[in-house]
Scaffold this active site. Structure first.
Site, PDB file in Angstrom:
ATOM      1  N   ARG A   4       0.832  -1.194   0.000  1.00 57.66           N
ATOM      2  CA  ARG A   4       0.000   0.000   0.000  1.00 57.66           C
ATOM      3  C   ARG A   4       0.874   1.254   0.000  1.00 57.66           C
ATOM      4  NH1 ARG A   4      -5.364   0.895   2.263  1.00 57.66           N
ATOM      5  NH2 ARG A   4      -5.267  -1.251   2.932  1.00 57.66           N
ATOM      6  N   ARG A 282      -4.084   3.118   7.710  1.00 50.74           N
ATOM      7  CA  ARG A 282      -4.113   3.534   6.312  1.00 50.74           C
ATOM      8  C   ARG A 282      -5.527   3.357   5.787  1.00 50.74           C
ATOM      9  NH1 ARG A 282       1.329   0.711   3.755  1.00 50.74           N
ATOM     10  NH2 ARG A 282       2.767   1.302   5.414  1.00 50.74           N
ATOM     11  N   HIS A 283      -5.819   3.992   4.657  1.00 56.33           N
ATOM     12  CA  HIS A 283      -7.165   3.919   4.107  1.00 56.33           C
ATOM     13  C   HIS A 283      -7.471   2.506   3.609  1.00 56.33           C
ATOM     14  CE1 HIS A 283      -7.896   8.184   4.462  1.00 56.33           C
ATOM     15  NE2 HIS A 283      -6.756   8.446   3.858  1.00 56.33           N
ATOM     16  N   GLU A 284      -8.720   2.111   3.799  1.00 52.73           N
ATOM     17  CA  GLU A 284      -9.156   0.806   3.326  1.00 52.73           C
ATOM     18  C   GLU A 284      -9.017   0.745   1.807  1.00 52.73           C
ATOM     19  OE1 GLU A 284      -9.491  -2.517   3.398  1.00 52.73           O
ATOM     20  OE2 GLU A 284     -10.579  -2.175   5.262  1.00 52.73           O
TER      21      GLU A 284
END
Length: 649
Positions: A4, A282-284
């Site tokens: 990610r 962190r963002h999904e």
């Protein structure tokens, strides 16, 4: 495995800039609190590294493999007389294709396995699929959640010399506990919070007050104890945001609103700086929620609450609607320009270029939401507000009926969002598609990321002017650019700000009636929670409209607004009703939100917010660095507050 990528995202006469005011002496409690904060910083830097992970444990026969964060070694031992294809799929990937990990040759003879080492991800559980190559026959599937820097063996053999294939995972070397640094940091801050609470109680004792009176003089000591952070009976001002300047006449200010804003901002800074490189900070990747997905909508929500209080205050002070409209338009334009030209470009990578300038962004989304919601409020706002009662049959809904034109406008906007999302034809994609594309939906719609939302952004802005590395690349391996702050999602961010505006209306209409305010907040939280449950079917991926931050879906807004109302009740009760908590330290960044947000983006790469780490693949060092950087901005906001320096836009 794909990794990610961190997403980067009181003076009335002052319009843009800072305004210093007179000095003010520190109170006893402030000195006490920041002594604890300094101690926290030292302890966090010195104590947390004691829990540093090591990547070499148990890998003596895999020394050639250098593991990074969230990785482990898997040795596949094949005793079959045929090659085996090893594939994998994340458990967080909905209806996804398997991705090939590698091929393991056939064993050289009976009982003699061939072995191949692979590096696997440890962020989420994964399912391994083993197929025989000649006929692509599935031999077995093995779901397993590997631990960071662990060493594992997967044995593939015939069971009791039969045709039945047995696949089993064995742990050769235990993984490290990558969550131990979080536990250490939590215990440090929890201990300091407890010490601060005990110290506050001690400072409030009559015996201690008497000693302080004798030491420093009764009048001066009393002033110090009961000043800015002290007396539970102190009344604070109700002009909630620094978007609009306060009226000339003194007014009450709800400290809980600035505290709420500060909570959202501090968490936002922490996750933007990396959050220790933990996946839940962190963002999904697509549907679902992580900690990082909570804070931006909360910031939009409390901005809406601030709009209601600020505009009402200005109208009561004698400002005309036309003059306020000009200020709203000018401030929205400033927010948009700052977002496009100051925060978005990375000047360290070369000169400014129009060719790849990202047009959407966080401040741009705030500017759009602020402009629309403030204009709606100017349309229906009243300078004089009566305290509403619930005696009449329509009493509970009177705060909505009074502003029915604004509610109709927001309802119309939401109908537009639903129609575009589910009815707009998108080339080579199914109508109403809400998926991530890539390997999702069995790879059938690889270039349909975001459906109508992604199509509109590419049509209006062009591929080069939107976000190039969306979070959907992490799990769904998407190849298309997609912007989570795109055009279509702005409609639902307007809805989020409007729900916050309604919270402000409740505060205005039921002022000083704390029970009525909190009960209505809880009712709205329950109602929005029920709507979310119906839209999502209480599932991550199976609902009519899943919770999705990238799309800013309707269920995402109702879910986060539900959380916001409940959190606002808790903060309002503890800070403004019972006055058990002063709101520190979150109150200070909440009072200077735009300056702190812009500052943390602009100075992100500079010391002391970032430095060269001894081991860049250590959660411990990343967590320490990100906590220190966040604490620095909290301290900076406190010093600006002490100097009465606020950035007004």
């Amino acid at each position: 495995m794909a990794k990610r990528k961190l997403k980067k995202s009181k003076d009335k006469s002052s319009v843009l800039g800072v305004k210093p005011a007179s000095q003010e002496e520190m109170t006893q409690r402030e000195k006490y609190m920041f002594s604890l904060a300094a101690l926290a910083l030292v302890v966090a830097v010195c104590a947390v590294p004691l829990t540093a992970e090591t990547s070499s444990s148990g890998l003596s026969h895999h020394k050639h493999i250098v593991l990074r964060m969230d990785e482990a070694v898997l040795t596949v031992n094949n005793e079959l007389d045929t090659e085996v294809v090893v594939s994998w799929m994340s458990e967080r990937c909905f209806q996804c294709l398997y991705q090939q990990l590698g091929v393991v040759p056939a064993g050289p003879g009976p009982g003699q396995p061939s072995s191949v080492d692979f590096v696997v991800s440890t962020q989420h559980g994964i399912t391994l699929q083993l197929n025989s190559t000649p006929v692509q026959l599935e031999l077995c599937t093995v779901p397993f959640h590997f631990g960071e820097h662990g060493n594992y063996s997967l044995w593939v053999k015939n069971l009791n010399d039969s045709a039945v294939v047995n696949c089993s995972v064995v742990t050769d070397a235990d993984p490290v506990n990558s969550y131990l640094p979080i536990l250490v940091a939590f215990l440090i801050f929890a201990g300091l919070a407890l010490a601060s609470a005990i110290g506050t109680i001690i400072l409030g004792l009559d015996v201690v007050k008497g000693i302080l009176f004798r030491i420093g003089g009764s009048m001066e000591t009393e002033r110090l104890i009961n000043s800015e952070l002290g007396s539970p009976g102190r009344t604070v001002s109700l002009v909630a945001d620094n978007i609009l300047p306060p009226p000339p006449s003194p007014s009450k200010r709800l400290r809980s609103l600035d505290t709420f804003r500060g909570i959202a901002l501090v968490i936002m800074i922490f996750v933007n700086y990396g959050g220790g490189r933990y996946w839940f900070f962190r963002h999904e990747s697509w549907n679902g929620l992580t900690v990082a997905d909570l804070v931006f909508p909360w910031f939009v929500f409390i901005m809406g609450t601030s709009i209601a209080l600020s505009i009402n205050s200005m109208l009561r002070a004698g400002s005309t609607r036309c003059s306020l409209l000009r200020k709203v338009v000018w401030r929205s334009l400033q927010l948009f320009i700052i977002g496009v030209f100051i925060i978005n470009p990375n000047y360290c990578q070369g000169p400014f270029s129009w060719d790849n300038l990202r047009i959407p962004g966080v401040l741009q989304r705030l500017a759009c939401s602020y402009l629309v919601v403030a204009c709606l409020d100017l349309l229906v706002a009243r300078g004089h507000l009566d305290i509403l009662t619930t005696d009449a049959l329509w009493g509970p809904g009177l705060d909505i009926l009074l502003y029915w034109p604004a509610w109709l406008c927001v309802l119309f906007l939401e109908i537009i969002w639903l129609c575009i999302t589910f009815l707009l034809p998108v080339p080579d994609c199914p109508t109403g598609y809400l998926g991530p594309g890539g390997i999702g939906d069995m790879g059938l719609y690889a270039n349909c990321t975001g459906g109508a939302a992604g199509f509109i952004d590419q049509w209006l802005l062009g591929e080069s002017h939107i976000y190039q590395t969306p979070s959907s690349r992490v799990i769904y391996a998407t190849r298309m650019p997609y912007d989570p702050e795109g055009v279509l999602g702005s409609i639902n961010s307007i809805l989020m700000a409007f729900l916050g505006l309604h919270a402000g209306k409740i505060i205005l209409h039921y002022r000083d009636l704390h029970t009525h305010i909190m009960s209505r907040f809880l009712i709205w939280g329950l109602l929005l929670g029920v709507i979310s449950a119906a839209l999502t079917k209480c599932s991550t991926d199976q609902g009519f409209i899943p919770v999705n931050k990238n799309l800013w879906s309707l269920s995402y807004v109702t879910t986060l607004a539900c959380f916001a109302y409940v959190l606002l009740v808790l903060v309002y009760y503890t800070v403004d009703v019972k006055k058990w908590w002063s709101g520190a330290p979150f109150y200070y960044p909440g009072m200077n939100s735009i300056l702190v947000y812009v500052g943390h983006e602009v100075f992100e790469e500079y010391f002391p917010f970032r430095w060269r780490m001894a081991n860049s693949q250590s959660h411990t060092e990343h967590l320490t660095q990100n906590l220190v950087a966040t604490l620095c901005w909290v301290f900076i906001s406190y010093m600006l507050y002490r100097k009465k320096i606020f950035w007004k836009i």
